[in-house]
Design an enzyme around this catalytic site. Structure first.
Site, PDB file in Angstrom:
ATOM      1  N   ARG A  51       0.838  -1.197   0.000  1.00 43.92           N
ATOM      2  CA  ARG A  51       0.000   0.000   0.000  1.00 43.92           C
ATOM      3  C   ARG A  51       0.871   1.244   0.000  1.00 43.92           C
ATOM      4  O   ARG A  51       2.079   1.173   0.169  1.00 43.92           O
ATOM      5  CB  ARG A  51      -0.944  -0.004   1.210  1.00 43.92           C
ATOM      6  CG  ARG A  51      -0.153  -0.217   2.502  1.00 43.92           C
ATOM      7  CD  ARG A  51      -0.622   0.541   3.682  1.00 43.92           C
ATOM      8  NE  ARG A  51      -0.633   1.957   3.501  1.00 43.92           N
ATOM      9  CZ  ARG A  51       0.427   2.760   3.621  1.00 43.92           C
ATOM     10  NH1 ARG A  51       1.642   2.285   3.852  1.00 43.92           N
ATOM     11  NH2 ARG A  51       0.304   4.067   3.470  1.00 43.92           N
ATOM     12  N   GLY A  52       0.166   2.401  -0.144  1.00 44.75           N
ATOM     13  CA  GLY A  52       0.889   3.650  -0.318  1.00 44.75           C
ATOM     14  C   GLY A  52       1.081   3.816  -1.822  1.00 44.75           C
ATOM     15  O   GLY A  52       1.586   2.899  -2.492  1.00 44.75           O
ATOM     16  N   ARG A  97      -7.337  -1.199  -7.145  1.00 43.70           N
ATOM     17  CA  ARG A  97      -7.658   0.013  -6.368  1.00 43.70           C
ATOM     18  C   ARG A  97      -7.721   1.198  -7.344  1.00 43.70           C
ATOM     19  O   ARG A  97      -6.830   1.338  -8.183  1.00 43.70           O
ATOM     20  CB  ARG A  97      -6.598   0.292  -5.286  1.00 43.70           C
ATOM     21  CG  ARG A  97      -6.556  -0.749  -4.182  1.00 43.70           C
ATOM     22  CD  ARG A  97      -5.663  -0.317  -3.032  1.00 43.70           C
ATOM     23  NE  ARG A  97      -6.345   0.582  -2.126  1.00 43.70           N
ATOM     24  CZ  ARG A  97      -5.733   1.237  -1.137  1.00 43.70           C
ATOM     25  NH1 ARG A  97      -4.422   1.129  -0.969  1.00 43.70           N
ATOM     26  NH2 ARG A  97      -6.416   2.012  -0.319  1.00 43.70           N
ATOM     27  N   GLN A 206      -3.182   3.106   9.546  1.00 45.77           N
ATOM     28  CA  GLN A 206      -1.837   3.218   8.961  1.00 45.77           C
ATOM     29  C   GLN A 206      -0.927   4.104   9.811  1.00 45.77           C
ATOM     30  O   GLN A 206       0.284   3.915   9.852  1.00 45.77           O
ATOM     31  CB  GLN A 206      -1.915   3.796   7.534  1.00 45.77           C
ATOM     32  CG  GLN A 206      -2.503   2.862   6.499  1.00 45.77           C
ATOM     33  CD  GLN A 206      -4.003   3.027   6.352  1.00 45.77           C
ATOM     34  OE1 GLN A 206      -4.691   3.436   7.291  1.00 45.77           O
ATOM     35  NE2 GLN A 206      -4.527   2.696   5.193  1.00 45.77           N
ATOM     36  N   ASP A 247      -2.442  10.706  -3.166  1.00 43.61           N
ATOM     37  CA  ASP A 247      -2.698   9.579  -4.068  1.00 43.61           C
ATOM     38  C   ASP A 247      -2.942  10.051  -5.496  1.00 43.61           C
ATOM     39  O   ASP A 247      -2.665   9.334  -6.447  1.00 43.61           O
ATOM     40  CB  ASP A 247      -3.891   8.758  -3.572  1.00 43.61           C
ATOM     41  CG  ASP A 247      -3.457   7.892  -2.402  1.00 43.61           C
ATOM     42  OD1 ASP A 247      -3.420   8.400  -1.269  1.00 43.61           O
ATOM     43  OD2 ASP A 247      -3.091   6.725  -2.638  1.00 43.61           O
ATOM     44  N   ASN A 257      -6.166  12.070  -0.816  1.00 45.67           N
ATOM     45  CA  ASN A 257      -5.276  11.340   0.092  1.00 45.67           C
ATOM     46  C   ASN A 257      -6.176  10.589   1.073  1.00 45.67           C
ATOM     47  O   ASN A 257      -7.402  10.700   1.035  1.00 45.67           O
ATOM     48  CB  ASN A 257      -4.321  12.302   0.799  1.00 45.67           C
ATOM     49  CG  ASN A 257      -3.198  11.573   1.524  1.00 45.67           C
ATOM     50  OD1 ASN A 257      -2.537  10.708   0.943  1.00 45.67           O
ATOM     51  ND2 ASN A 257      -2.987  11.876   2.792  1.00 45.67           N
ATOM     52  N   LYS A 258      -5.551   9.851   1.963  1.00 43.06           N
ATOM     53  CA  LYS A 258      -6.283   9.013   2.914  1.00 43.06           C
ATOM     54  C   LYS A 258      -7.450   9.761   3.567  1.00 43.06           C
ATOM     55  O   LYS A 258      -7.318  10.928   3.936  1.00 43.06           O
ATOM     56  CB  LYS A 258      -5.290   8.530   3.975  1.00 43.06           C
ATOM     57  CG  LYS A 258      -5.842   7.667   5.068  1.00 43.06           C
ATOM     58  CD  LYS A 258      -6.661   6.488   4.593  1.00 43.06           C
ATOM     59  CE  LYS A 258      -5.956   5.587   3.624  1.00 43.06           C
ATOM     60  NZ  LYS A 258      -6.875   4.669   2.914  1.00 43.06           N
TER      61      LYS A 258
HETATM   62  O1  MRU Z   1      -4.929   3.196   1.656  1.00 44.59           O
HETATM   63  P1  MRU Z   1      -3.473   3.495   1.684  1.00 44.59           P
HETATM   64  O2  MRU Z   1      -2.806   3.060   2.941  1.00 44.59           O
HETATM   65  O3  MRU Z   1      -2.772   2.985   0.442  1.00 44.59           O
HETATM   66  O4  MRU Z   1      -3.408   5.084   1.640  1.00 44.59           O
HETATM   67  C1  MRU Z   1      -2.149   5.697   1.607  1.00 44.59           C
HETATM   68  C2  MRU Z   1      -2.200   7.163   1.576  1.00 44.59           C
HETATM   69  O5  MRU Z   1      -3.233   7.786   1.580  1.00 44.59           O
HETATM   70  C3  MRU Z   1      -0.864   7.852   1.448  1.00 44.59           C
HETATM   71  O6  MRU Z   1      -0.864   9.072   2.120  1.00 44.59           O
HETATM   72  C4  MRU Z   1      -0.583   8.099  -0.042  1.00 44.59           C
HETATM   73  O7  MRU Z   1      -0.723   6.910  -0.747  1.00 44.59           O
HETATM   74  C5  MRU Z   1       0.767   8.649  -0.262  1.00 44.59           C
HETATM   75  S1  MRU Z   1       2.044   7.504   0.102  1.00 44.59           S
HETATM   76  C6  MRU Z   1       3.508   8.287  -0.215  1.00 44.59           C
END
Ligand code: MRU
Length: 355
Positions: A51-52, A97, A206, A247, A257-258
């Site tokens: 993830r990320g 995703r 996270q 993202d 973003n998250k």
């Molecule tokens: O659902 P996730 O854990 O993949 O979400 C991650 C995020 O929102 C991060 O902030 C984003 O991907 C940037 S990672 C450098």
């Protein structure tokens, strides 16, 4: 430093499989999984084992190579059937995703390379080898982009700063320094004293499981807070700026973003605290004019009801809404820190000028 020890997404020694650290098991278990199976690769992304946004892109690059290699054994020199099957498989992987642009970016890049060479006088093994090089390049570019982002971000902070971050945009979400955590880790290495407040980031935690783990391992002063405590620490004067990842960034600077990032930005505006988004230029999607064009992933309601609880904490029948990301309005963002410099508002102009 743990984040420099090894790559948590990489090829296996004989290059027939992809190896990844299962982030969903952290911080309890540090377990590596190896696979050459397409469905397993899809699940790794969907289940947030990988993830990320940038990390998903790196993983997708290696997965495409591994599958291209396996399909070459099946189709021999029948290049067109090989390419057709690879295209089907990567479309499937890409559907795991929807929000992070890095997944489609990496897959498009790999498939463009494959298609351009298929029309030429290159045997399938030659194309597969070029795909390996392309996947490694995506990975290496990420390492250098993260370092540049870390340097630019560090120029905005001072000794003694309190920094709030949301979710995890550190080494695990990328490679080496990370994006939002990059300036913090680099600053720490250079003796800059920083205090980080990490939102736990419900529902998948996270911040608690990954950010606090990474920073703690690196020796950074990190304090974990529940998401609903951010306003309190801001009001108490403990926060000098916010650093978050991204993202997908739209052409006008709206940033996905998250989930929960936008409320951090709203609070930061209220308290007059700079709110910075950090990410590579490749996270900007000029095909999205604004945040309205960004597809937001919706996930299993059980992640809210019961995941990470010993017993479910809500009635089994209760309705749950579980969007995985939100969009922070560009007006709430003080600057976007990229590998090609710091972009300030108006973002339509500053983004336009670097693309
Ligand atoms: O659902 P996730 O854990 O993949 O979400 C991650 C995020 O929102 C991060 O902030 C984003 O991907 C940037 S990672 C450098």
């Amino acid at each position: 430093m743990i984040y420099k020890e090894s790559d948590h997404v990489r090829l296996s020694e004989d290059e027939s499989a992809v190896v990844f650290l299962d982030q969903s098991a952290l911080p309890l278990k540090r377990e590596f999984i190896e696979t050459d199976d397409l469905k397993r690769m899809y699940d790794a992304i969907y289940l947030l084992e990988v993830r990320g946004a940038p990390c998903i892109g790196i993983f997708a690059g290696y997965c495409t190579f591994v599958r291209a290699r396996a399909l070459a054994q099946k189709f021999g020199q029948d290049k067109n059937s090989w390419l057709e099957e690879l295209s089907k498989e990567t479309k499937y992987l890409n559907s795991s995703r929807p929000t992070a642009v890095n997944l489609s970016y990496a897959i498009d890049r790999m498939m463009k390379k494959a298609s351009s060479l298929t029309g030429e006088d290159v045997p399938v093994e030659g194309i597969v080898s070029a795909l390996r090089d392309e996947a490694v390049k995506i990975h290496e570019e990420d390492i250098s982009m993260c370092l540049k982002i870390a340097e630019y971000g560090l120029s905005l902070i001072k000794d003694g700063f309190g920094i709030l971050t949301h979710c995890n945009a550190g080494p695990l979400a990328t490679s080496r320094y990370g994006t939002a955590l990059g300036p913090i880790l680099l600053g720490h290495e250079r003796g800059v004293i920083l205090r980080v407040f990490a939102d736990e980031t419900r529902p998948l935690l996270q911040g608690a499981r990954l950010t606090s783990y990474e920073l703690d391992q690196a020796g950074v002063d990190v304090t974990l807070i529940c998401d609903n405590m951010a306003s309190m620490v801001m009001k108490q004067g403990k926060i000098d700026c916010c650093f978050v990842g991204c993202d997908r960034v739209a052409a006008n600077g709206d940033t996905a973003n998250k989930i929960g990032t936008s409320q951090v930005a709203i609070m930061a505006k209220h308290y007059g605290i700079p709110f910075y988004v950090l990410g590579p230029v490749s996270s900007i999607d000029i095909n999205c004019k604004s945040g309205d064009d960004i597809v937001i992933e919706e996930r299993d309601p059980d992640e809210i009801r019961s995941k990470f609880y010993a017993n479910p904490m809500a009635p089994a029948s209760v309705k749950c809404y579980n969007p995985a990301f939100d969009v922070t309005d560009h007006e709430l963002i003080s600057a976007i820190i990229t590998d090609r410099g710091i972009l300030y508002p108006p973002f339509t102009e500053s983004i336009g000028s670097i693309l």
